[in-house]
Design an enzyme around this catalytic site. Structure first.
Site, PDB file in Angstrom:
ATOM      1  CD  GLU A   1     -33.888 -53.765  83.283  1.00 39.83           C
ATOM      2  OE1 GLU A   1     -33.327 -52.747  82.847  1.00 39.83           O
ATOM      3  OE2 GLU A   1     -34.962 -53.722  83.888  1.00 39.83           O
TER       4      GLU A   1
ATOM      5  CG  HIS B   1     -24.969 -69.688 108.879  1.00 37.27           C
ATOM      6  ND1 HIS B   1     -24.620 -70.501 109.938  1.00 37.27           N
ATOM      7  CD2 HIS B   1     -23.917 -68.850 108.698  1.00 37.27           C
ATOM      8  CE1 HIS B   1     -23.425 -70.150 110.386  1.00 37.27           C
ATOM      9  NE2 HIS B   1     -22.974 -69.154 109.653  1.00 37.27           N
TER      10      HIS B   1
ATOM     11  CE  LYS C   1     -42.657 -51.160  82.197  1.00 29.77           C
ATOM     12  NZ  LYS C   1     -41.835 -50.123  81.572  1.00 29.77           N
TER      13      LYS C   1
HETATM   14  O1  PA5 Z   1     -32.906 -49.871  82.967  1.00 27.30           O
HETATM   15  C1  PA5 Z   1     -33.995 -49.438  82.641  1.00 27.30           C
HETATM   16  O2  PA5 Z   1     -34.129 -48.720  81.644  1.00 27.30           O
HETATM   17  C2  PA5 Z   1     -35.247 -49.737  83.434  1.00 27.30           C
HETATM   18  O3  PA5 Z   1     -35.037 -50.569  84.501  1.00 27.30           O
HETATM   19  C3  PA5 Z   1     -35.829 -48.430  83.965  1.00 27.30           C
HETATM   20  O4  PA5 Z   1     -34.872 -47.811  84.772  1.00 27.30           O
HETATM   21  C4  PA5 Z   1     -37.106 -48.653  84.771  1.00 27.30           C
HETATM   22  O5  PA5 Z   1     -38.024 -49.412  84.031  1.00 27.30           O
HETATM   23  C5  PA5 Z   1     -37.739 -47.313  85.115  1.00 27.30           C
HETATM   24  O6  PA5 Z   1     -38.029 -46.583  83.963  1.00 27.30           O
HETATM   25  P1  PA5 Z   1     -38.348 -45.042  84.004  1.00 27.30           P
HETATM   26  O7  PA5 Z   1     -37.160 -44.326  84.525  1.00 27.30           O
HETATM   27  O8  PA5 Z   1     -38.658 -44.674  82.582  1.00 27.30           O
HETATM   28  O9  PA5 Z   1     -39.541 -44.870  84.910  1.00 27.30           O
END
Ligand code: PA5
Length: 446
Positions: free
Chosen positions: A286, A307, A421
């Site tokens: 990310e 393996h 989303k």
């Molecule tokens: O790194 C990030 O910001 C995302 O992966 C969030 O952790 C994930 O989308 C969950 O978001 P939230 O804590 O707002 O539910």
């Protein structure tokens, strides 16, 4: 507790002067990070977190964990991405992937809201039957669909089984300090709340209440975890590539990337590291994967995956390099005993600990993979203990930030996560998405 980098197995792939040539860009990334002048600089709370964390809230986390340990059999942490991976990874690494099956005086810890599978949630509900259940819903935004659905189901389950008043005492909320529907609900219902700081993004939040409450509930020493991270914070603040292994890791992976290695395969020879690799994959995927750039983070457990994926790593296209995470002190030991009949021909190993065999598997593999054209960076973690883990978490977070700045991306946003989303909401018929729904359904041939 310090994590160290052994780069000897990339020597045939990277020349000494190439590393030296990275110093200027590493120093510039370091200065940007510490002066808080780079992209995403409003999300740098994690940088000082190991020393600048909220001590009062930390005490409340420990008090809540003690209460939960006393009144709960099944503790469910609801969250997705950065709101669950770190806690799960830490518990599996420090306790065991079999933590829930072990005899212990702490609650079982399960994770929900990290998929949209009704089967997963139904299985969890059936595990709760007859047990004393507590819930920790974790969402920085408070609006993420997966945890919101799971919370809706589990909150209703709790209210039905123990009554609305008792449920209030068994629901813990970790979310934004002031904003969001979850915070509003918690205030209305009187749930105990913990804070995801404004300046700490989800994937950098394991050392906040997001990770700390579930980790503490499982009986891990969160003081030692923070102390390990604080040591890393102090030791990894020098931009010199010769002495800062965290920055050297960032620089070497960047050099390998520029040489055409598109995939970084994190491998470990201890299965208890598997979820830590998942946490690392989110952190790096990310943070770096944007603007058409970035290394693809993948993971494997060796010798298990020797393996399966081993064939590709040894002999397939040279698109990857490995980062091996070695736990120097095996989490526990088993000595190989003599078999009087020696049916398997393994008596030459009699008296040897399995960690010795595992070490030879690593040495044999790293050399074979180098021969096959795959270089390996080795990160040494002293032990499967809290202090080493705290150090490693900070080491990997900081290397990620430096890598992102060297790549020229904002390591602290995740614009790509929104695309699915929006489509999902449109297809589900969420009000306000009517036009997108029609366009998407036409593409799906409906
Ligand atoms: O790194 C990030 O910001 C995302 O992966 C969030 O952790 C994930 O989308 C969950 O978001 P939230 O804590 O707002 O539910």
């Amino acid at each position: 507790m310090a994590v160290t980098l052994d780069s000897r197995y990339v020597e045939g792939f990277i020349r000494e002067h190439e590393l030296g040539a990275m110093q200027a860009s590493v120093t510039s990334a370091h200065e940007m990070l510490h002066a808080k002048s780079g992209l995403g600089n409003d999300f740098l709370g994690w940088l000082d977190l190991p020393t600048a964390y909220d001590k009062d809230e930390f005490a409340r986390i420990k008090a809540a964990a003690a209460r939960i340990q006393a009144d709960t059999d099944v503790f469910i942490a609801i969250g997705i991405g950065g709101s669950y991976l770190g806690a799960r990874a830490a518990i599996e690494f420090l306790k065991s992937p079999y933590y829930n099956n072990k005899s212990k005086n702490t609650p079982d810890v399960y994770f929900a809201g990290n998929s949209i599978s009704s089967a997963a949630l139904n299985d969890l509900l059936s595990l709760c039957e007859g047990k004393r259940v507590s819930i920790n819903v974790i969402s920085k935004s408070g609006t993420t669909t997966e945890p919101a659905i799971a919370f809706r189901v589990l909150r209703a389950y709790l209210e039905k089984t123990v009554g609305a008043e008792e449920a209030k005492k068994r629901i813990y909320v970790t979310t934004d300090r002031a904003r969001g529907t979850l915070k509003a609900l918690a205030d209305r219902e009187g749930y105990e709340t913990f804070v995801v700081p404004d300046d700490v993004g989800g994937r950098f939040s394991v050392l906040t209440a997001v990770g700390l409450l579930p980790i503490a509930v499982a009986g891990c020493d969160i003081d030692a975890l923070m102390q390990g991270a604080a040591k890393a914070q102090a030791e990894l603040a020098n931009p010199d590539l010769q002495t800062n292994d965290c920055y050297r890791y960032a620089a070497l992976r960047s050099i390998l990337h520029r040489k055409g290695r598109a995939v970084e395969l994190m491998v470990s020879y201890e299965p208890c590291w598997q979820l830590m690799s998942e946490w690392w994959k989110q952190l790096y995927g990310e943070s770096e994967g944007k603007d058409g750039k970035g290394l693809f983070p993948a993971s494997a457990i060796f010798s298990t995956d020797l393996h399966s994926l081993g064939q590709f790593v040894q002999d397939g296209s040279n698109i990857l390099f490995e980062t091996a995470v070695m736990i120097d002190k095996a989490p526990s030991e088993l000595v190989i005993e003599e078999d009087p009949e020696n049916v398997d021909g393994l008596n030459f190993l009699t008296g040897r600990p399995m960690s010795f065999v595992n070490e030879k598997a690593f040495e044999g593999t790293v050399l074979a993979h180098a021969d096959g054209g795959t270089p390996t960076l080795v990160l040494h973690v002293p032990a499967a203990d809290e202090a080493s883990l705290g150090y490693m978490i900070y080491f990997l977070e900081k290397a990620c930030a430096i890598s992102g700045y060297m790549l020229g991306v904002n390591p602290f946003d995740q614009p790509g996560v929104e695309s699915y989303k929006k489509n999902m909401f449109a297809l589900l018929g969420k009000p306000g998405y009517e036009a997108q729904k029609e366009a998407l359904e036409a593409r799906l041939g409906r």
